[in-house]
Design a protein around this motif. Sequence first.
Motif, short mmCIF file in Angstrom:
data_model
loop_
_atom_site.label_atom_id
_atom_site.label_comp_id
_atom_site.label_asym_id
_atom_site.label_seq_id
_atom_site.Cartn_x
_atom_site.Cartn_y
_atom_site.Cartn_z
N ARG A 1 0.83 -1.20 0.00
CA ARG A 1 0.00 0.00 0.00
C ARG A 1 0.87 1.26 0.00
O ARG A 1 1.91 1.29 0.65
N ILE B 1 -0.03 6.84 2.01
CA ILE B 1 -0.74 8.06 1.66
C ILE B 1 -0.65 9.11 2.77
O ILE B 1 -0.47 10.30 2.51
N ARG C 1 0.84 12.77 2.47
CA ARG C 1 0.05 13.96 2.78
C ARG C 1 0.79 14.88 3.75
O ARG C 1 0.81 16.10 3.57
N CYS D 1 -3.41 8.93 -4.49
CA CYS D 1 -4.51 8.08 -4.05
C CYS D 1 -5.43 7.76 -5.23
O CYS D 1 -5.84 6.61 -5.43
N TRP D 2 -5.77 8.78 -6.01
CA TRP D 2 -6.59 8.58 -7.20
C TRP D 2 -5.86 7.71 -8.22
O TRP D 2 -6.46 6.81 -8.83
N SER E 1 -3.67 5.41 -7.70
CA SER E 1 -3.69 4.03 -7.22
C SER E 1 -5.05 3.38 -7.50
O SER E 1 -5.14 2.25 -8.00
#
Length: 269
Positions: free
Chosen positions: A215, A218, A222, A234-235, A237
């Motif tokens: 993962r 994120i 941030r 994030c988008w 991924s």
Amino acid sequence: MSLTNDKKEIINQQLTNANSLFRRRFNTLSSVITNRLWLNAHTNYECDVLLTFPANIDDYAVIWFLEQLLLLAPDIRISIKYHFTTGVYGFYVTFTYERLLKGADDLQLEKPIKQEFGGGYKIFFFDELEFYEGVQDEDKFFTSQERQLIVRHLLFSIKIIQKQVISGIEFKIDQSLIQRSLEKHLIRQVIPLHNKQTLNHLRDTWVWPHTFFKRQPIEDIRQYFGVKIALYFCWLSFYTKALCFPAFYGIIIWLNTGRSQDCRKYFTR
């Protein structure tokens, strides 16, 4: 402007160190360092922003600029480096933690509230420190991006209090020292500095190939790069994962149709 004895001692010490640096510049070249070492040189403080000056600028102008910073912003912390091969001075700059907190108040940054006070986020107020989660931790309360934003705000908020002329440049009362210096090329640029420790952590947990199937961190992204950058990855991924099924189905169709590219039998009843 009144200064405490401690602040006067800090200012005098930094001016003494600066004068010593200027003298050593002409006495020895044994401290010559490369561009990369100059940008990564050890500093006396955890600095957030780098101010660079034009090459071969007059030493008197640099000393004057240093004096103005120390007198107009006593809470500033500066470490000076000189790159012999390019003739460029660099000021590594930050502020005391208390001043950073007041700067966050000026910018109305949102910070997390302790659970006992309801949790969530709230605009930061310096007079309500006890309500904020982790405010005692000077190293982690502000993200790197927030610290640099605050330091930049504080730097550009430094105002001239007396009309002066230096190197043919006129500084008027209430003018921003940094903005005026940038406009007239007394200083070359204001550069945000990276945090090596955080970058190494992101490299180990995000960049290296062995993290491909893990993962993305994120939250770490941030905290370091900001919400917009974190939202982008994030988008990205999510979008990549969403394309896996149609891509797999497309490969099966391509393998079965061969060169004919005739896919009609897969879409007809």
